[in-house]
Write a protein that holds these residues in place. Structure first.
Motif, PDB file in Angstrom:
ATOM      1  N   SER A 178      -3.129  -3.358   2.620  1.00 55.04           N
ATOM      2  CA  SER A 178      -3.196  -2.784   4.314  1.00 55.04           C
ATOM      3  C   SER A 178      -3.116  -0.925   4.680  1.00 55.04           C
ATOM      4  CB  SER A 178      -1.712  -3.596   4.679  1.00 55.04           C
ATOM      5  OG  SER A 178      -0.639  -2.528   3.559  1.00 55.04           O
ATOM      6  N   ILE A 179      -3.346  -0.948   6.285  1.00 61.00           N
ATOM      7  CA  ILE A 179      -2.666   0.416   6.273  1.00 61.00           C
ATOM      8  C   ILE A 179      -1.673   1.401   5.964  1.00 61.00           C
ATOM      9  CG2 ILE A 179      -3.745   2.285   7.587  1.00 61.00           C
ATOM     10  CD1 ILE A 179      -5.644   0.158   8.981  1.00 61.00           C
ATOM     11  N   GLY A 234       7.107  -5.743  -7.613  1.00 59.98           N
ATOM     12  CA  GLY A 234       6.836  -7.165  -7.343  1.00 59.98           C
ATOM     13  C   GLY A 234       5.855  -7.407  -5.909  1.00 59.98           C
ATOM     14  N   GLY A 235       6.834  -5.932  -5.198  1.00 61.47           N
ATOM     15  CA  GLY A 235       6.440  -5.688  -3.479  1.00 61.47           C
ATOM     16  C   GLY A 235       5.519  -4.941  -3.247  1.00 61.47           C
ATOM     17  N   MET A 236       5.293  -3.785  -4.486  1.00 62.14           N
ATOM     18  CA  MET A 236       3.517  -3.702  -4.887  1.00 62.14           C
ATOM     19  C   MET A 236       2.292  -4.515  -5.004  1.00 62.14           C
ATOM     20  SD  MET A 236       1.979  -0.580  -7.284  1.00 62.14           S
ATOM     21  CE  MET A 236       2.102  -1.268  -8.761  1.00 62.14           C
ATOM     22  N   PHE A 237       2.502  -5.589  -5.435  1.00 66.30           N
ATOM     23  CA  PHE A 237       2.021  -6.795  -5.568  1.00 66.30           C
ATOM     24  C   PHE A 237       2.088  -7.754  -4.203  1.00 66.30           C
ATOM     25  CE2 PHE A 237       1.482  -4.684 -10.133  1.00 66.30           C
ATOM     26  CZ  PHE A 237      -0.165  -4.069  -9.440  1.00 66.30           C
ATOM     27  N   SER A 238       1.684  -7.676  -3.353  1.00 67.31           N
ATOM     28  CA  SER A 238       2.514  -8.720  -2.131  1.00 67.31           C
ATOM     29  C   SER A 238       0.730  -8.129  -1.690  1.00 67.31           C
ATOM     30  CB  SER A 238       3.550  -7.870  -1.262  1.00 67.31           C
ATOM     31  OG  SER A 238       3.580  -6.789  -1.127  1.00 67.31           O
ATOM     32  N   SER A 284       1.050  -1.031   0.451  1.00 70.40           N
ATOM     33  CA  SER A 284      -0.092   0.433   0.217  1.00 70.40           C
ATOM     34  C   SER A 284       1.311   1.145   0.205  1.00 70.40           C
ATOM     35  CB  SER A 284      -1.012   0.076   1.346  1.00 70.40           C
ATOM     36  OG  SER A 284       0.341  -0.386   2.332  1.00 70.40           O
ATOM     37  N   MET A 285       1.630   1.211   0.764  1.00 72.13           N
ATOM     38  CA  MET A 285       2.925   2.567   1.113  1.00 72.13           C
ATOM     39  C   MET A 285       3.294   2.723  -0.663  1.00 72.13           C
ATOM     40  SD  MET A 285       2.927   4.266   3.443  1.00 72.13           S
ATOM     41  CE  MET A 285       4.396   5.198   3.603  1.00 72.13           C
ATOM     42  N   LEU A 286       3.555   1.061  -0.818  1.00 75.95           N
ATOM     43  CA  LEU A 286       4.873   1.451  -2.839  1.00 75.95           C
ATOM     44  C   LEU A 286       4.005   2.082  -3.542  1.00 75.95           C
ATOM     45  CD1 LEU A 286       6.127  -2.009  -3.110  1.00 75.95           C
ATOM     46  CD2 LEU A 286       7.063   0.524  -2.461  1.00 75.95           C
TER      47      LEU A 286
END
Length: 484
Positions: free
Chosen positions: A410-411, A401-405, A230-232
């Protein structure tokens, strides 16, 4: 010299006074003043590269004269080739030498024949991609006999080096800007006021929206492995508004500054994030570059004429070249290829010129269908910006990849939650103002025009106050496109 610097705040009024009060009755003197101050403006960054822009100017000036005298087709083509080779040669050396060298040595290493070649520590001259294309447009238009060659050396030098748009555009055509140096300029207070209004809006975009978004975008992109999906996503969102506020803000300041001196530059951004498809986005984003590639590369290749294969080929060529223009990195090439893929459905279906009007024209709000189209186009654009911002392809793929984890929904966990919420509120307000002004040349061009002077000045003071409160006035932050 940066538009958002104290140096420019002192420089601009001095040039304005000399231009309108000292040399107002002499066109040649005004043009010569523009040349001098433009070279001072450019040399403020690095005086060593003044010789480069002067040489490029001289070459195309002389080639233009020869093209005007020469009637033989082969000789005329030879003169144009010289202009292209000189200009693209300089651009290629300073911008792409190490890129090609690194990929050349990597290819030999993969083939099992490693070679040792030393790269060069090359400084990229600011604005070279912009003034190279600007002066090339002159040579090409003279070659095509769309423009008479000039023998006015001062006017031509002023055209190439015109300080408001020298560093990062708009990339002006010789057919539009050069003739303006031949005509006597008369001070127009309404034009100057409009210019100041656009400068103010450009500073707001840069200092309030772009620079604050940059703080979060840089933090998230530079430490992407430490953040949730979510942060990404928010990092990509912030970068989308950073690059738009930064680049369109520069264009607004450049166009507004030009109006102070009686010049009219082309619109470079037309509210691109309200586009309803990718084809419309590219008609609204960096319009001076997009139309340059269209007229000097895409159409000569055949454009949209001919077979479907030809159309697809030409589309990929234009987007790949556009990506490579932005920088010597595979990320830019992939960014261009991805936009070409986005563009294909509209091209194949023949709907690439479907949305030519203002979004939700005549309505306060878009329809449900338009809303879906705008949001989906924006999301595709934001995803493509990840490649544009990433350091390299490895970084881009790990970011995606990290973005679609599993923690995509998540908040978001901000260290400075108050600052992030404030920025999101500022972006929301910015979007509302842009939406209300989407039919103008820039967002506040007609804002409050029909209301009282008190209302308008209150609005200007609020913008100035926002710049003072939320803008980083203690640090001069460069514009993104200075690196291109």
């Amino acid at each position: 010299m940066l538009f958002n610097s104290l140096d420019f705040a002192v420089f601009l009024p001095i040039v304005f006074f000399l231009y309108w009060f000292v040399f107002k009755n002499n066109l040649r003197s005004q043009n010569l003043l523009i040349v001098v101050v433009s070279y001072v403006f450019y040399g403020w960054w690095d005086w060593r590269f003044l010789a480069l822009i002067a040489f490029s100017t001289l070459i195309d000036f002389l080639i233009g004269i020869e093209l005007g005298k020469e009637g033989d087709k082969l000789k005329r083509r030879g003169l144009l080739i010289v202009s292209v080779l000189v200009n693209i040669g300089f651009l290629g050396f300073f911008k792409y030498y190490n890129f090609f060298l690194d990929n050349f040595t990597a290819a030999f290493s993969i083939a099992g024949m490693p070679i040792q070649v030393n790269s060069l520590n090359i400084i990229l001259p600011v604005g070279i991609s912009f003034y190279t294309f600007q002066t090339l447009s002159y040579s090409i238009d003279v070659y095509r006999r769309k423009l008479e060659p000039t023998r006015d050396w001062i006017s031509f030098t002023a055209f190439v080096s015109f300080f408001p748009q020298l560093m990062a555009g708009p990339i002006e055509r010789a057919t539009n800007l050069l003739p303006q140096f031949y005509k006597k300029r008369v001070f127009d207070s309404s034009l100057a006021i409009d210019g100041l209004r656009q400068i103010l809006w450009g500073l707001f975009k840069k200092m309030v929206i772009a620079d604050n978004c940059a703080e979060y975008a840089n933090l998230i992109f530079n430490n992407s492995s430490e953040y949730s999906g979510s942060m990404l996503v928010l990092g990509a969102f912030f970068f989308a508004f950073q690059i738009y506020g930064d680049f369109s803000g520069y264009s607004d300041i450049a166009i507004g500054t030009s109006r102070l001196f009686g010049f009219s530059l082309m619109q470079n951004f037309a509210f691109p994030y309200f586009s309803r498809d990718i084809a419309e986005f590219w008609r609204r984003w960096h319009m001076s570059l997009t139309t340059w590639f269209r007229d000097y590369v895409y159409i000569p290749l055949g454009g949209s004429r001919g077979s479907l294969y030809g159309k697809i080929r030409n589309t990929f060529i234009i987007f790949l070249v556009s990506g490579f223009w932005h920088g010597a990195n595979w990320t830019f090439i992939v960014w261009g290829a991805l936009n070409a893929l986005y563009f294909l459905p509209s091209l194949i279906s023949g709907k690439n010129r479907k949305n030519l009007n203002v979004p939700a024209e005549g309505s306060r709000l878009p329809s449900f269908k338009e809303t879906v189209s705008i949001l989906s186009t924006f999301m595709l654009t934001v995803f493509a910006w990840i490649f544009f911002r990433a350091e390299n392809m490895t970084h881009a793929m790990s970011y995606i990849g990290g973005m679609f984890s599993e923690d995509l929904f998540s908040i978001p966990n901000f260290t400075n939650l108050k600052g992030a919420v404030t920025l999101l509120v500022l972006i929301a307000g910015f979007i509302i103002i842009e939406w209300k002004g989407r039919g103008g040349q820039y967002a506040i061009s007609k804002f409050g025009i029909k209301r009282s002077r008190v209302f308008r000045w209150s609005m200007y003071l609020l913008i100035i106050l926002a710049i003072d409160i939320f803008g980083n006035t203690s640090e001069e932050i460069e514009f993104i496109y200075f690196q291109f």
